[in-house]
Motif scaffolding. Structure first.
Motif, PDB file in Angstrom:
ATOM      1  N   SER A  88      23.682  45.917  42.422  1.00  0.00           N
ATOM      2  CA  SER A  88      23.695  47.364  42.593  1.00  0.00           C
ATOM      3  C   SER A  88      25.137  47.777  42.893  1.00  0.00           C
ATOM      4  O   SER A  88      25.936  46.965  43.370  1.00  0.00           O
ATOM      5  CB  SER A  88      22.787  47.759  43.760  1.00  0.00           C
ATOM      6  OG  SER A  88      23.348  47.299  44.984  1.00  0.00           O
ATOM      7  N   PRO A  89      25.472  49.019  42.635  1.00  0.00           N
ATOM      8  CA  PRO A  89      26.836  49.478  42.966  1.00  0.00           C
ATOM      9  C   PRO A  89      27.162  49.286  44.449  1.00  0.00           C
ATOM     10  O   PRO A  89      28.284  48.940  44.802  1.00  0.00           O
ATOM     11  CB  PRO A  89      26.819  50.963  42.583  1.00  0.00           C
ATOM     12  CG  PRO A  89      25.751  51.074  41.547  1.00  0.00           C
ATOM     13  CD  PRO A  89      24.715  50.053  41.929  1.00  0.00           C
ATOM     14  N   GLN A  90      26.170  49.458  45.304  1.00  0.00           N
ATOM     15  CA  GLN A  90      26.389  49.281  46.744  1.00  0.00           C
ATOM     16  C   GLN A  90      26.705  47.820  47.060  1.00  0.00           C
ATOM     17  O   GLN A  90      27.606  47.532  47.852  1.00  0.00           O
ATOM     18  CB  GLN A  90      25.161  49.730  47.562  1.00  0.00           C
ATOM     19  CG  GLN A  90      24.837  51.192  47.433  1.00  0.00           C
ATOM     20  CD  GLN A  90      23.957  51.506  46.219  1.00  0.00           C
ATOM     21  OE1 GLN A  90      23.586  50.629  45.432  1.00  0.00           O
ATOM     22  NE2 GLN A  90      23.649  52.782  46.047  1.00  0.00           N
ATOM     23  N   THR A 132      48.116  29.603  47.843  1.00  0.00           N
ATOM     24  CA  THR A 132      48.121  28.461  46.923  1.00  0.00           C
ATOM     25  C   THR A 132      49.013  28.663  45.708  1.00  0.00           C
ATOM     26  O   THR A 132      49.305  27.700  44.993  1.00  0.00           O
ATOM     27  CB  THR A 132      46.699  28.157  46.424  1.00  0.00           C
ATOM     28  OG1 THR A 132      46.197  29.290  45.700  1.00  0.00           O
ATOM     29  CG2 THR A 132      45.771  27.809  47.572  1.00  0.00           C
ATOM     30  N   GLY A 133      49.416  29.905  45.457  1.00  0.00           N
ATOM     31  CA  GLY A 133      50.219  30.172  44.263  1.00  0.00           C
ATOM     32  C   GLY A 133      49.407  30.119  42.980  1.00  0.00           C
ATOM     33  O   GLY A 133      49.959  30.042  41.894  1.00  0.00           O
ATOM     34  N   ARG A 134      48.103  30.152  43.101  1.00  0.00           N
ATOM     35  CA  ARG A 134      47.222  30.114  41.932  1.00  0.00           C
ATOM     36  C   ARG A 134      46.779  31.527  41.563  1.00  0.00           C
ATOM     37  O   ARG A 134      46.550  32.357  42.430  1.00  0.00           O
ATOM     38  CB  ARG A 134      45.964  29.274  42.242  1.00  0.00           C
ATOM     39  CG  ARG A 134      46.197  27.815  42.459  1.00  0.00           C
ATOM     40  CD  ARG A 134      46.356  27.042  41.166  1.00  0.00           C
ATOM     41  NE  ARG A 134      45.241  27.166  40.268  1.00  0.00           N
ATOM     42  CZ  ARG A 134      44.250  26.283  40.166  1.00  0.00           C
ATOM     43  NH1 ARG A 134      44.252  25.203  40.904  1.00  0.00           N
ATOM     44  NH2 ARG A 134      43.274  26.473  39.307  1.00  0.00           N
ATOM     45  N   ASP A 135      46.627  31.766  40.271  1.00  0.00           N
ATOM     46  CA  ASP A 135      46.113  33.043  39.790  1.00  0.00           C
ATOM     47  C   ASP A 135      44.592  32.999  39.876  1.00  0.00           C
ATOM     48  O   ASP A 135      43.942  32.264  39.126  1.00  0.00           O
ATOM     49  CB  ASP A 135      46.565  33.278  38.351  1.00  0.00           C
ATOM     50  CG  ASP A 135      45.996  34.554  37.760  1.00  0.00           C
ATOM     51  OD1 ASP A 135      45.449  35.389  38.516  1.00  0.00           O
ATOM     52  OD2 ASP A 135      46.107  34.726  36.535  1.00  0.00           O
ATOM     53  N   LEU A 136      44.031  33.761  40.797  1.00  0.00           N
ATOM     54  CA  LEU A 136      42.580  33.764  40.993  1.00  0.00           C
ATOM     55  C   LEU A 136      41.957  35.102  40.611  1.00  0.00           C
ATOM     56  O   LEU A 136      40.870  35.429  41.065  1.00  0.00           O
ATOM     57  CB  LEU A 136      42.250  33.430  42.454  1.00  0.00           C
ATOM     58  CG  LEU A 136      42.788  32.087  42.960  1.00  0.00           C
ATOM     59  CD1 LEU A 136      42.471  31.897  44.430  1.00  0.00           C
ATOM     60  CD2 LEU A 136      42.227  30.939  42.136  1.00  0.00           C
ATOM     61  N   THR A 137      42.629  35.856  39.750  1.00  0.00           N
ATOM     62  CA  THR A 137      42.092  37.163  39.373  1.00  0.00           C
ATOM     63  C   THR A 137      40.720  37.044  38.718  1.00  0.00           C
ATOM     64  O   THR A 137      39.916  37.962  38.819  1.00  0.00           O
ATOM     65  CB  THR A 137      43.046  37.925  38.433  1.00  0.00           C
ATOM     66  OG1 THR A 137      43.380  37.076  37.332  1.00  0.00           O
ATOM     67  CG2 THR A 137      44.298  38.355  39.155  1.00  0.00           C
ATOM     68  N   GLY A 138      40.446  35.914  38.078  1.00  0.00           N
ATOM     69  CA  GLY A 138      39.126  35.719  37.486  1.00  0.00           C
ATOM     70  C   GLY A 138      38.013  35.697  38.519  1.00  0.00           C
ATOM     71  O   GLY A 138      36.858  35.951  38.209  1.00  0.00           O
ATOM     72  N   TRP A 139      38.369  35.408  39.768  1.00  0.00           N
ATOM     73  CA  TRP A 139      37.377  35.381  40.844  1.00  0.00           C
ATOM     74  C   TRP A 139      37.005  36.769  41.313  1.00  0.00           C
ATOM     75  O   TRP A 139      35.923  36.993  41.817  1.00  0.00           O
ATOM     76  CB  TRP A 139      37.905  34.606  42.036  1.00  0.00           C
ATOM     77  CG  TRP A 139      38.013  33.131  41.840  1.00  0.00           C
ATOM     78  CD1 TRP A 139      37.946  32.421  40.660  1.00  0.00           C
ATOM     79  CD2 TRP A 139      38.204  32.148  42.852  1.00  0.00           C
ATOM     80  NE1 TRP A 139      38.104  31.102  40.892  1.00  0.00           N
ATOM     81  CE2 TRP A 139      38.272  30.898  42.232  1.00  0.00           C
ATOM     82  CE3 TRP A 139      38.366  32.214  44.224  1.00  0.00           C
ATOM     83  CZ2 TRP A 139      38.454  29.722  42.940  1.00  0.00           C
ATOM     84  CZ3 TRP A 139      38.565  31.040  44.934  1.00  0.00           C
ATOM     85  CH2 TRP A 139      38.600  29.812  44.289  1.00  0.00           C
ATOM     86  N   TYR A 140      37.937  37.709  41.194  1.00  0.00           N
ATOM     87  CA  TYR A 140      37.666  39.039  41.771  1.00  0.00           C
ATOM     88  C   TYR A 140      37.870  40.196  40.799  1.00  0.00           C
ATOM     89  O   TYR A 140      37.599  41.332  41.161  1.00  0.00           O
ATOM     90  CB  TYR A 140      38.507  39.274  43.035  1.00  0.00           C
ATOM     91  CG  TYR A 140      39.996  39.260  42.822  1.00  0.00           C
ATOM     92  CD1 TYR A 140      40.673  40.384  42.345  1.00  0.00           C
ATOM     93  CD2 TYR A 140      40.739  38.137  43.115  1.00  0.00           C
ATOM     94  CE1 TYR A 140      42.042  40.372  42.160  1.00  0.00           C
ATOM     95  CE2 TYR A 140      42.116  38.111  42.943  1.00  0.00           C
ATOM     96  CZ  TYR A 140      42.763  39.232  42.462  1.00  0.00           C
ATOM     97  OH  TYR A 140      44.117  39.204  42.289  1.00  0.00           O
ATOM     98  N   ALA A 141      38.296  39.925  39.594  1.00  0.00           N
ATOM     99  CA  ALA A 141      38.603  41.011  38.654  1.00  0.00           C
ATOM    100  C   ALA A 141      37.425  41.956  38.436  1.00  0.00           C
ATOM    101  O   ALA A 141      37.597  43.152  38.281  1.00  0.00           O
ATOM    102  CB  ALA A 141      39.085  40.446  37.326  1.00  0.00           C
ATOM    103  N   SER A 142      36.229  41.404  38.424  1.00  0.00           N
ATOM    104  CA  SER A 142      35.065  42.262  38.159  1.00  0.00           C
ATOM    105  C   SER A 142      34.676  43.101  39.373  1.00  0.00           C
ATOM    106  O   SER A 142      33.815  43.966  39.272  1.00  0.00           O
ATOM    107  CB  SER A 142      33.864  41.406  37.725  1.00  0.00           C
ATOM    108  OG  SER A 142      33.490  40.540  38.769  1.00  0.00           O
ATOM    109  N   TYR A 143      35.313  42.850  40.525  1.00  0.00           N
ATOM    110  CA  TYR A 143      34.967  43.616  41.728  1.00  0.00           C
ATOM    111  C   TYR A 143      35.942  44.740  42.029  1.00  0.00           C
ATOM    112  O   TYR A 143      35.670  45.585  42.846  1.00  0.00           O
ATOM    113  CB  TYR A 143      34.906  42.690  42.952  1.00  0.00           C
ATOM    114  CG  TYR A 143      33.790  41.690  42.868  1.00  0.00           C
ATOM    115  CD1 TYR A 143      32.473  42.092  42.974  1.00  0.00           C
ATOM    116  CD2 TYR A 143      34.057  40.346  42.649  1.00  0.00           C
ATOM    117  CE1 TYR A 143      31.440  41.179  42.884  1.00  0.00           C
ATOM    118  CE2 TYR A 143      33.025  39.426  42.554  1.00  0.00           C
ATOM    119  CZ  TYR A 143      31.724  39.845  42.675  1.00  0.00           C
ATOM    120  OH  TYR A 143      30.720  38.949  42.577  1.00  0.00           O
ATOM    121  N   VAL A 144      37.127  44.709  41.409  1.00  0.00           N
ATOM    122  CA  VAL A 144      38.128  45.745  41.736  1.00  0.00           C
ATOM    123  C   VAL A 144      38.269  46.740  40.613  1.00  0.00           C
ATOM    124  O   VAL A 144      37.829  46.576  39.533  1.00  0.00           O
ATOM    125  CB  VAL A 144      39.512  45.128  42.069  1.00  0.00           C
ATOM    126  CG1 VAL A 144      39.426  44.411  43.365  1.00  0.00           C
ATOM    127  CG2 VAL A 144      40.019  44.257  40.962  1.00  0.00           C
TER     128      VAL A 144
END
Length: 135
Positions: A101-103, A123-135
């Motif tokens: 849900s959006p909430q 860590t210097g790692r690109d972790l955008t794949g972990w949170y890209a769908s949330y922002v």
């Protein structure tokens, strides 16, 4: 100190198990050329009982074998491919995609994205794949 901490990601273990294992072995000072036999084997595949009542009977029998200290016999039974085929059916190995849900999405974003970004910085790692769908 940093030399005493190894940060490994499950993602790396999935994409390149041998290299990830070698990094871990090097870190603890073990010969990195050693490849454990289970590195490429699926050790605990997801399964579900084929017949719950039969699974319950097998569980009670295993409990009895443990009580009688017949661990060797129990080990043979647990490693039996026939027993596994009779008792269990494989389940879908891919995690299902949950509809949020959006909430719930907002709550998850508020709660975890800052932490993921901190791990990313540390860590210097690109972790955008972990949170890209949330922002």
């Amino acid at each position: 100190s940093e030399e005493r901490l190894l940060v490994s990601f499950y993602d790396d273990l999935l994409t390149d198990p041998q290299a990830t294992m070698q990094d871990m072995l090097r870190f603890i000072g073990v010969d990195a050329s050693y490849v454990p036999p289970s590195v490429f084997a699926q050790v605990n595949p997801s399964v579900s009982p084929r017949m719950p009542w039969l699974n319950n009977v097998a569980w009670r029998m295993a409990k009895g074998l443990r009580r009688l200290q017949l661990h060797g016999l129990l080990g043979v039974a647990k490693r039996s491919s026939l027993a596994r085929r009779v008792l269990f059916k494989p389940t879908d190995q891919q995690p299902s995609q949950l509809e949020l849900s959006p909430q719930a999405r907002d709550w998850l974003s508020e709660r975890f994205v800052p932490d993921i970004m901190e791990v990313e910085k540390a860590t210097g790692r690109d972790l955008t794949g972990w949170y890209a769908s949330y922002v």
